[in-house]
Design a protein around this motif. Structure first.
Motif, PDB file in Angstrom:
ATOM      1  N   PRO A 197      10.294   5.918   0.849  1.00 44.79           N
ATOM      2  CA  PRO A 197      11.045   5.752   2.105  1.00 44.79           C
ATOM      3  C   PRO A 197      10.313   4.877   3.118  1.00 44.79           C
ATOM      4  CG  PRO A 197      11.150   8.030   1.371  1.00 44.79           C
ATOM      5  CD  PRO A 197      10.159   7.344   0.487  1.00 44.79           C
ATOM      6  N   GLN A 198       8.990   5.080   3.250  1.00 45.03           N
ATOM      7  CA  GLN A 198       8.237   4.265   4.194  1.00 45.03           C
ATOM      8  C   GLN A 198       8.079   2.823   3.705  1.00 45.03           C
ATOM      9  OE1 GLN A 198       7.209   4.835   7.362  1.00 45.03           O
ATOM     10  NE2 GLN A 198       8.526   6.616   7.077  1.00 45.03           N
ATOM     11  N   THR A 199       8.075   2.639   2.389  1.00 38.57           N
ATOM     12  CA  THR A 199       8.057   1.278   1.845  1.00 38.57           C
ATOM     13  C   THR A 199       9.315   0.530   2.257  1.00 38.57           C
ATOM     14  OG1 THR A 199       6.793   2.050  -0.074  1.00 38.57           O
ATOM     15  CG2 THR A 199       7.862  -0.104  -0.252  1.00 38.57           C
ATOM     16  N   VAL A 200      10.462   1.201   2.154  1.00 45.57           N
ATOM     17  CA  VAL A 200      11.731   0.596   2.570  1.00 45.57           C
ATOM     18  C   VAL A 200      11.698   0.248   4.054  1.00 45.57           C
ATOM     19  CG1 VAL A 200      14.196   1.045   2.912  1.00 45.57           C
ATOM     20  CG2 VAL A 200      13.094   1.683   0.760  1.00 45.57           C
ATOM     21  N   VAL A 201      11.198   1.180   4.870  1.00 48.21           N
ATOM     22  CA  VAL A 201      11.129   0.947   6.315  1.00 48.21           C
ATOM     23  C   VAL A 201      10.237  -0.254   6.625  1.00 48.21           C
ATOM     24  CG1 VAL A 201      10.291   1.903   8.503  1.00 48.21           C
ATOM     25  CG2 VAL A 201      11.626   3.330   6.953  1.00 48.21           C
ATOM     26  N   ALA A 202       9.068  -0.312   5.981  1.00 49.59           N
ATOM     27  CA  ALA A 202       8.134  -1.412   6.234  1.00 49.59           C
ATOM     28  C   ALA A 202       8.724  -2.748   5.790  1.00 49.59           C
ATOM     29  CB  ALA A 202       6.811  -1.146   5.515  1.00 49.59           C
ATOM     30  N   ALA A 203       9.406  -2.757   4.658  1.00 48.81           N
ATOM     31  CA  ALA A 203      10.012  -3.999   4.169  1.00 48.81           C
ATOM     32  C   ALA A 203      11.126  -4.467   5.098  1.00 48.81           C
ATOM     33  CB  ALA A 203      10.553  -3.794   2.756  1.00 48.81           C
ATOM     34  N   GLN A 204      11.931  -3.525   5.564  1.00 49.27           N
ATOM     35  CA  GLN A 204      13.011  -3.892   6.484  1.00 49.27           C
ATOM     36  C   GLN A 204      12.454  -4.439   7.791  1.00 49.27           C
ATOM     37  OE1 GLN A 204      16.467  -0.700   5.022  1.00 49.27           O
ATOM     38  NE2 GLN A 204      15.256  -0.285   6.867  1.00 49.27           N
ATOM     39  N   ARG A 205      11.386  -3.831   8.278  1.00 51.98           N
ATOM     40  CA  ARG A 205      10.782  -4.301   9.534  1.00 51.98           C
ATOM     41  C   ARG A 205      10.238  -5.717   9.374  1.00 51.98           C
ATOM     42  NH1 ARG A 205       5.706  -3.239  12.078  1.00 51.98           N
ATOM     43  NH2 ARG A 205       5.126  -1.891  10.354  1.00 51.98           N
ATOM     44  N   PHE A 206       9.610  -5.984   8.227  1.00 48.14           N
ATOM     45  CA  PHE A 206       9.079  -7.333   7.981  1.00 48.14           C
ATOM     46  C   PHE A 206      10.221  -8.348   7.931  1.00 48.14           C
ATOM     47  CE2 PHE A 206       7.966 -10.844   5.222  1.00 48.14           C
ATOM     48  CZ  PHE A 206       6.738 -11.241   5.733  1.00 48.14           C
ATOM     49  N   MET A 207      11.312  -7.995   7.263  1.00 50.28           N
ATOM     50  CA  MET A 207      12.433  -8.920   7.123  1.00 50.28           C
ATOM     51  C   MET A 207      13.104  -9.199   8.461  1.00 50.28           C
ATOM     52  SD  MET A 207      13.848  -7.283   3.553  1.00 50.28           S
ATOM     53  CE  MET A 207      15.377  -8.188   3.522  1.00 50.28           C
ATOM     54  N   ARG A 208      13.132  -8.192   9.320  1.00 47.88           N
ATOM     55  CA  ARG A 208      13.684  -8.429  10.663  1.00 47.88           C
ATOM     56  C   ARG A 208      12.752  -9.281  11.509  1.00 47.88           C
ATOM     57  NH1 ARG A 208      14.990  -2.850  10.526  1.00 47.88           N
ATOM     58  NH2 ARG A 208      13.163  -2.453  11.828  1.00 47.88           N
ATOM     59  N   SER A 209      11.457  -9.033  11.376  1.00 45.65           N
ATOM     60  CA  SER A 209      10.480  -9.740  12.209  1.00 45.65           C
ATOM     61  C   SER A 209      10.286 -11.185  11.780  1.00 45.65           C
ATOM     62  CB  SER A 209       9.131  -9.007  12.176  1.00 45.65           C
ATOM     63  OG  SER A 209       9.255  -7.685  12.647  1.00 45.65           O
ATOM     64  N   TYR A 210      10.376 -11.441  10.460  1.00 51.31           N
ATOM     65  CA  TYR A 210      10.090 -12.780   9.936  1.00 51.31           C
ATOM     66  C   TYR A 210      11.206 -13.224   8.980  1.00 51.31           C
ATOM     67  CZ  TYR A 210       5.565 -11.111  11.576  1.00 51.31           C
ATOM     68  OH  TYR A 210       4.547 -10.584  12.342  1.00 51.31           O
ATOM     69  N   PRO A 211      12.397 -13.455   9.493  1.00 51.81           N
ATOM     70  CA  PRO A 211      13.543 -13.780   8.620  1.00 51.81           C
ATOM     71  C   PRO A 211      13.405 -15.095   7.875  1.00 51.81           C
ATOM     72  CG  PRO A 211      14.094 -14.118  10.934  1.00 51.81           C
ATOM     73  CD  PRO A 211      12.771 -13.429  10.919  1.00 51.81           C
ATOM     74  N   SER A 234       0.828  -1.212   0.000  1.00 53.15           N
ATOM     75  CA  SER A 234       0.000   0.000   0.000  1.00 53.15           C
ATOM     76  C   SER A 234       0.855   1.253   0.000  1.00 53.15           C
ATOM     77  CB  SER A 234      -0.935  -0.005   1.219  1.00 53.15           C
ATOM     78  OG  SER A 234      -1.852  -1.082   1.145  1.00 53.15           O
ATOM     79  N   GLN A 235       1.931   1.250   0.780  1.00 48.52           N
ATOM     80  CA  GLN A 235       2.796   2.430   0.805  1.00 48.52           C
ATOM     81  C   GLN A 235       3.541   2.599  -0.515  1.00 48.52           C
ATOM     82  OE1 GLN A 235       4.823   1.450   4.510  1.00 48.52           O
ATOM     83  NE2 GLN A 235       3.737   3.089   5.564  1.00 48.52           N
ATOM     84  N   PHE A 236       3.869   1.475  -1.152  1.00 45.06           N
ATOM     85  CA  PHE A 236       4.501   1.561  -2.474  1.00 45.06           C
ATOM     86  C   PHE A 236       3.531   2.165  -3.484  1.00 45.06           C
ATOM     87  CE2 PHE A 236       5.514  -0.130  -6.668  1.00 45.06           C
ATOM     88  CZ  PHE A 236       6.852   0.218  -6.780  1.00 45.06           C
ATOM     89  N   ARG A 237       2.270   1.752  -3.432  1.00 46.87           N
ATOM     90  CA  ARG A 237       1.276   2.294  -4.352  1.00 46.87           C
ATOM     91  C   ARG A 237       1.029   3.783  -4.119  1.00 46.87           C
ATOM     92  NH1 ARG A 237      -2.043  -0.877  -7.444  1.00 46.87           N
ATOM     93  NH2 ARG A 237      -2.570   1.192  -8.259  1.00 46.87           N
ATOM     94  N   LEU A 238       1.264   4.241  -2.901  1.00 41.86           N
ATOM     95  CA  LEU A 238       1.166   5.674  -2.601  1.00 41.86           C
ATOM     96  C   LEU A 238       2.427   6.423  -3.014  1.00 41.86           C
ATOM     97  CD1 LEU A 238      -0.520   5.647   0.930  1.00 41.86           C
ATOM     98  CD2 LEU A 238      -1.541   6.419  -1.219  1.00 41.86           C
ATOM     99  N   GLN A 239       3.410   5.698  -3.536  1.00 37.87           N
ATOM    100  CA  GLN A 239       4.707   6.252  -3.919  1.00 37.87           C
ATOM    101  C   GLN A 239       5.447   6.843  -2.720  1.00 37.87           C
ATOM    102  OE1 GLN A 239       4.459   8.809  -7.374  1.00 37.87           O
ATOM    103  NE2 GLN A 239       3.153   7.387  -8.481  1.00 37.87           N
ATOM    104  N   ASP A 240       5.150   6.295  -1.550  1.00 35.19           N
ATOM    105  CA  ASP A 240       5.887   6.683  -0.346  1.00 35.19           C
ATOM    106  C   ASP A 240       7.049   5.697  -0.207  1.00 35.19           C
ATOM    107  OD1 ASP A 240       6.843   7.472   2.085  1.00 35.19           O
ATOM    108  OD2 ASP A 240       4.907   7.448   3.121  1.00 35.19           O
TER     109      ASP A 240
END
Length: 269
Positions: free
Chosen positions: A80-94, A72-78
């Motif tokens: 930086p927040q897309t990167v943050v959300a992806a990094q958080r997911f990768m840390r939480s669910y490696p 959703s954040q990618f579709r909003l063209q946000d």
């Protein structure tokens, strides 16, 4: 005693108003977020997904909600927040089975990070820009194709890596031209040589070799100029930078007087 009972009853009635909506369940809130996404209302979807995460951080939809938030954040063209959300997911669910998706989306967000409004309107030259986000994207895509070579996203990642590598080479040539026009031939040769050594599969190598030839000629290093010319003529005999007698021609290359003048006047004349 009677007055006490009446007050208690009144307070009880006020505490349970009949028109007060019951609190939504996790499933209901996730369904609402999905409905917002399906109607392309990504602003509302992001709000609902964040609320869902806050209320049910360990619920059955927690993992999927984070993935939906990335999208959703990618579709909003946000980006930086897309990167943050992806990094958080990768840390939480490696070890998550959709880790390749999160990595791909982080790469896409970095890939588009430098694109501004006007980039979507015209084909602007990004070679003169800082390419730090592009380097991050390249690393993300490289990690994806290495760790998940059979992922459905790997083919697109490889294609984007080729594009980014060409941008890197173009960036170096942009600097080489800049130095050559100002008479800084050693610096120009260094940038061109970097392209030849590190970006051999890009279409920018012939021009890099041509810059090396012209630069060595200006520095009165005929042996090195001849060596670069032979490499160019052997591997790219039909290059636009070669004349019929195998001499190198660069239309933008400054003549000697102009190079000195540019150097002395900071290219203002």
């Amino acid at each position: 005693m009677l007055s006490t009972l009446l007050i208690a009853a009144l307070l009880s009635a006020c505490a349970s108003k009949p028109d007060e909506a019951p609190e939504r369940t996790e499933a209901e809130q996730y369904r609402e977020a999905r409905e917002s996404m399906e109607s392309n209302n990504y602003v509302t979807a992001v709000d609902r997904l964040k609320e869902l995460e806050a209320r049910f951080p360990y619920g059955r939809y927690a993992e999927q909600a984070q993935l939906e938030l990335i999208y959703s954040q990618f579709r909003l063209q946000d980006y930086p927040q897309t990167v943050v959300a992806a990094q958080r997911f990768m840390r939480s669910y490696p070890a998550h089975p959709r880790l390749d998706y999160a990595l791909y989306m982080r790469g896409l967000a970095n890939f588009y990070m430098e694109r501004g409004f006007f980039d979507s309107m015209m084909n602007t030259d990004k070679s003169a820009r800082d390419l730090s986000s592009a380097r991050d994207a390249f690393e993300d895509f490289e990690r994806l194709v290495t760790r998940f070579p059979d992922s459905e996203y790997s083919e697109d990642a490889r294609a984007r890596m080729v594009f980014i590598r060409n941008e890197f080479a173009r960036h170096e040539l942009h600097a080489a031209r800049y130095y050559a026009r100002r008479g800084a031939y050693i610096a120009a040769i260094g940038r061109a040589q970097y392209v030849v050594q590190h970006y051999q599969q890009t279409p920018l190598v012939p021009e890099a070799l041509a810059i090396m030839v012209k630069g060595y000629e200006r520095l009165d290093r005929p042996a090195l100029a001849d060596k670069s010319r032979r490499i160019l003529a052997t591997n790219w005999p039909d290059s636009e930078f070669l004349e019929d007698d195998d001499q190198v021609d660069l239309a933008w290359w400054p003549n000697e007087n102009k190079g000195l003048l540019s150097l002395l006047t900071f290219d203002l004349l």
